[in-house]
Write a protein that holds these residues in place. Structure first.
Motif, PDB file in Angstrom:
ATOM      1  N   PHE A  26      26.850 -34.782 -18.302  1.00 49.36           N
ATOM      2  CA  PHE A  26      26.923 -35.784 -17.242  1.00 49.36           C
ATOM      3  C   PHE A  26      27.317 -37.143 -17.827  1.00 49.36           C
ATOM      4  N   PHE A  29      30.975 -37.263 -18.812  1.00 54.10           N
ATOM      5  CA  PHE A  29      31.830 -37.338 -17.630  1.00 54.10           C
ATOM      6  C   PHE A  29      31.848 -38.763 -17.071  1.00 54.10           C
ATOM      7  N   VAL A  30      30.666 -39.349 -16.888  1.00 58.18           N
ATOM      8  CA  VAL A  30      30.585 -40.684 -16.294  1.00 58.18           C
ATOM      9  C   VAL A  30      31.229 -41.719 -17.220  1.00 58.18           C
ATOM     10  N   ILE A  33      35.167 -42.106 -17.347  1.00 56.16           N
ATOM     11  CA  ILE A  33      35.902 -42.629 -16.195  1.00 56.16           C
ATOM     12  C   ILE A  33      35.830 -44.154 -16.217  1.00 56.16           C
ATOM     13  N   LEU A  36      32.971 -46.492 -14.419  1.00 57.16           N
ATOM     14  CA  LEU A  36      31.616 -45.947 -14.349  1.00 57.16           C
ATOM     15  C   LEU A  36      30.933 -46.213 -15.690  1.00 57.16           C
ATOM     16  N   LEU A  44      21.685 -43.271 -11.754  1.00 57.04           N
ATOM     17  CA  LEU A  44      21.837 -42.040 -10.966  1.00 57.04           C
ATOM     18  C   LEU A  44      20.837 -40.963 -11.384  1.00 57.04           C
ATOM     19  N   LEU A 396      44.076 -44.491  -8.668  1.00 56.13           N
ATOM     20  CA  LEU A 396      43.073 -44.111  -7.660  1.00 56.13           C
ATOM     21  C   LEU A 396      41.657 -44.171  -8.258  1.00 56.13           C
ATOM     22  N   PHE A 397      41.512 -43.695  -9.484  1.00 54.55           N
ATOM     23  CA  PHE A 397      40.198 -43.785 -10.161  1.00 54.55           C
ATOM     24  C   PHE A 397      39.777 -45.251 -10.310  1.00 54.55           C
ATOM     25  N   ILE A 399      40.620 -47.766  -8.379  1.00 55.26           N
ATOM     26  CA  ILE A 399      40.236 -48.291  -7.061  1.00 55.26           C
ATOM     27  C   ILE A 399      38.811 -47.853  -6.735  1.00 55.26           C
ATOM     28  N   VAL A 400      38.547 -46.559  -6.914  1.00 57.99           N
ATOM     29  CA  VAL A 400      37.231 -46.036  -6.552  1.00 57.99           C
ATOM     30  C   VAL A 400      36.153 -46.578  -7.488  1.00 57.99           C
ATOM     31  N   GLY A 401      36.488 -46.699  -8.789  1.00 53.03           N
ATOM     32  CA  GLY A 401      35.537 -47.251  -9.746  1.00 53.03           C
ATOM     33  C   GLY A 401      35.160 -48.677  -9.390  1.00 53.03           C
ATOM     34  N   PHE A 403      35.396 -50.048  -6.388  1.00 57.04           N
ATOM     35  CA  PHE A 403      34.683 -49.989  -5.107  1.00 57.04           C
ATOM     36  C   PHE A 403      33.212 -49.620  -5.340  1.00 57.04           C
ATOM     37  N   ALA A 404      32.992 -48.707  -6.281  1.00 57.64           N
ATOM     38  CA  ALA A 404      31.648 -48.144  -6.465  1.00 57.64           C
ATOM     39  C   ALA A 404      30.635 -49.154  -7.013  1.00 57.64           C
ATOM     40  N   ASN A 407      29.977 -51.003  -3.663  1.00 59.37           N
ATOM     41  CA  ASN A 407      30.343 -50.287  -2.440  1.00 59.37           C
ATOM     42  C   ASN A 407      31.038 -51.213  -1.450  1.00 59.37           C
TER      43      ASN A 407
END
Lengths: 506, 157
Positions: A26, A29-30, A33, A36, A44, A396-397, A399-401, A403-404, A407
């Motif tokens: 885990f 993986f985090v 990216i 993250l 988490l 895209l990663f 953008i989402v990173g 945003f996260a 949020n």
């Protein structure tokens, strides 16, 4: 010995080992990216740890953290997109090594020396934690001010571009850090009435923008050929590391020790540690000119320092219950929930538990080697994907990173602004990394300076009145003076420019 | 766009002046000599010194390089369109993601960006679908990031 046997009994159970393995995956993986963080991985895991006994709960967090911090180096070396500000210190060298076909060696060095730094920090934690914590607690705002200033100075002097351009980057970062209401006077600065800006510029979207988005843009305009990774099937990740250990033993030990010592200071952490270690490595190196151009020496020292600091941060956390960084702050909460109140009494009341936690530290750093190897081999396939497919997915990663983090699309907007800024900076040979360090350390610099000035009633001499502060202050001034003295000496010798200005752009 | 040292020095000096002027709007902590204006003032003073140093040094060295030069890539329409598209697509996400939902907007960003970079449509479409679902499942479900939803594709959550 009884206590050690009990501790081993708590750790070496199939359930605990499975938790360690799963949280290692885990964390990898985090961490890999962009956007993250290890802190996010820890946060988490907290709800999951509610259902665990104390040892597996702590094991999950310790392992995930160590893995996530190492994994942040993978996108840094392969794509020049560091996962953490600490990785930014040596991202240029790691990436240039990858471009030179030595990506396996770069990642292997970061992996092996991260593990060594982490194990060194753990040994210090086990043997001298209470004594070190006593010293760390003697640091007041005066000492922290000099330490932060030293970290910022290192960022300028190690930059592969000129000193002046490094300073521009640092000032950009420091200015961005002034935005928001989080300052000693509590006044909103440069918010233009925007409520989201009151919280300031968060460094994760800024870092994603400066490094990742600007790199996506650069890949479009320069259509760079992707670097190659050795696919001969040989185990090149570890192959050259034994040579590196024999060639750079002092750098390895110095990085581990510096990282552990700085990590033990509450609030300092891996970012300053990595930068100072990289600068020290360059200063004492016989091959200074190779730094910033794909040289492994800085990776050895700063990589060890980075993870040494992660272990060091646990010293004040476990001995006094004072968090060294955001991760240990979360863990202290978990320890309280589990009834293991951190502080001197934990060593007396629950020695078997604390020794079990120490064993987990060792296991986490050892398991990093095989799992890190798998992660490096897996991530290396990224380099075989053409840019025209890879870059949109990375965007895209990003953008989402961004945003996260909160949020909110405001993070994405920040990422966009800093992406354009980073692209313009790179076009003008202004290094990006000092801007990130300025953004991260700016609030600490301001807070410690104002606090010190209030305590000293406006007297600057107070910054030299305490022994550690005086030592750090004099050292910082010496660090500033060296380039000026060298510059003047060269001028007098008839040279045209300062040594830094003469260097080709990195 | 590349600037020479003199122009960079001028820009730094202008930035310093703007920071120093704006810092006058901030005030110290009540009863103290320092406060919200201290850091911007310090940054402004250092930046002003740096700007003047860069200008002076550039002047002494004979104003090397063109004041403002267009990068070579700016002459390539494909590179310019690629950069503009990347920035525009991030803007599209900022404006429309809440209204349209994450899945359609992410698919659109990936597809349009890949086609702009001349990826063949037969590759772009499956990659866009796969990557969108991967990101949505990873962030939206595994990491519990509240990505914007839309009713039509709610089964993915």
């Amino acid at each position: 010995m009884d206590i050690l046997a009990q501790a081993a009994g708590l750790v070496f159970q199939p359930y605990v080992l499975l938790v360690i393995f799963a949280s290692a995956c885990f964390g990898l993986f985090v961490g890999a990216i962009p956007g993250l963080t290890a802190t996010m991985a820890t946060a988490l895991l907290v709800p999951i740890t509610f259902f665990m006994d104390p040892v597996p709960a702590i094991a999950a967090i310790v392992t995930a953290t160590a893995m996530a911090i190492f994994a942040g180096d993978i996108p840094g070396a392969l794509l020049r997109m560091p996962g953490t500000p600490a990785s930014a210190a040596y991202v240029e060298d790691a990436y240039l090594m990858t471009q030179d076909g030595r990506g396996d060696e770069a990642l292997g060095a970061v992996l092996v020396f991260s593990a060594i730094g982490g194990i060194f920090g753990t040994i210090v934690l086990v043997t001298t934690a209470p004594a070190l914590a006593e010293i760390a607690l003697k640091f007041s705002s005066f000492e922290y001010f000099w330490l932060v200033l030293l970290g910022l100075s290192c960022a300028i002097f190690v930059s592969p571009s000129s000193v002046t351009r490094g300073m521009i980057a640092l000032l950009i970062g420091l200015f961005a850090a002034t935005i928001g209401i989080d300052n000693p006077a509590g006044q909103p600065r440069y918010t233009f009435g925007n409520v989201e800006l009151l919280a300031g510029v968060q460094f994760i979207p800024a870092m994603i923008g400066l490094f990742a988005v600007s790199e996506v843009l650069r890949s479009i305009v320069y259509s760079k050929e992707r670097p190659k990774i050795d696919r001969s099937g040989k185990h090149t990740v570890f192959k050259r590391q034994w040579t590196n250990i024999r060639r750079y033993p002092i750098q390895m030990l110095r990085g581990s020790a510096t990282g552990t010592a700085i990590g033990a200071l509450p609030g300092a952490g891996a970012d300053i540690a990595a930068w100072i270690s990289y600068a020290v490595s360059k200063q004492f190196s016989r091959q200074k000119e190779k730094f910033g151009r794909g040289h492994v020496e800085g990776l050895v020292e700063a990589g060890a320092s980075n993870n040494g600091a992660v272990s060091g941060a646990w010293i004040p956390a476990l001995v006094f219950g004072i968090p060294g960084d955001s991760i240990t702050a979360i863990v202290i909460g978990v320890l309280y929930v589990k009834g293991m109140n951190p502080g001197p009494t934990v060593f007396i009341n629950d020695p078997q538990l604390i020794y079990a936690v120490f064993m987990v530290f060792f296991l986490a750093n050892i398991i990093m080697l095989p799992l890190g190897w798998v992660a490096i081999k897996g991530a290396s396939t990224l380099l075989s994907i053409p840019n025209r497919v890879l870059m949109p997915v990375i965007l895209l990663f990003c953008i989402v990173g961004s945003f996260a983090i909160n949020n909110s699309v405001f993070g994405v907007l920040l990422m966009l602004i800093f992406g354009v800024l980073g692209f313009i900076m790179e076009e003008n040979d202004i290094p990006i990394a000092p801007a990130i360090l300025g953004l991260v350390l700016g609030p600490m610099l301001e807070q410690n300076f104002i606090t010190s000035m209030i305590k000293a009633d406006g007297s600057f001499l107070a910054f030299f009145e305490r022994p550690i502060a005086a030592g750090l202050g004099i050292f910082t001034i010496v660090v500033w003076s060296i380039p000026i003295i060298l510059y003047l000496r060269r001028r007098w010798a008839g040279s045209e420019a300062s040594p830094k200005e003469d260097l080709p752009q990195g | 766009m590349k600037f020479n040292d003199f122009v960079l020095g001028v820009l730094v000096l202008i930035g310093a002046a703007a920071i120093l002027v704006s810092a006058r709007n901030f005030s110290p902590i009540p009863g103290q000599a320092y406060g919200a204006e201290t850091m911007p003032n310090a940054i402004g003073i250092v930046a002003a010194g740096l700007g003047i140093f860069m200008m002076a040094k550039s002047a002494l060295m004979g104003f090397q390089g063109r004041a403002v030069a267009l990068a070579d890539w700016a002459k390539s329409p494909m590179a310019v369109v690629g950069v503009a598209m990347a920035l525009a697509l991030i803007g599209v996400y900022i404006v429309f993601s809440e209204r349209v939902g994450f899945v359609p907007i992410a698919f659109l960003i990936l597809l349009v960006f890949m086609l702009t970079l001349r990826t063949r449509i037969i590759v772009a479409v499956p990659v866009a679908i796969f990557a969108t679902i991967l990101v949505q499942q990873t962030f939206g479900r595994l990491l519990l990031v509240p990505l914007p939803r839309n009713d039509f594709l709610s089964f993915l959550w």
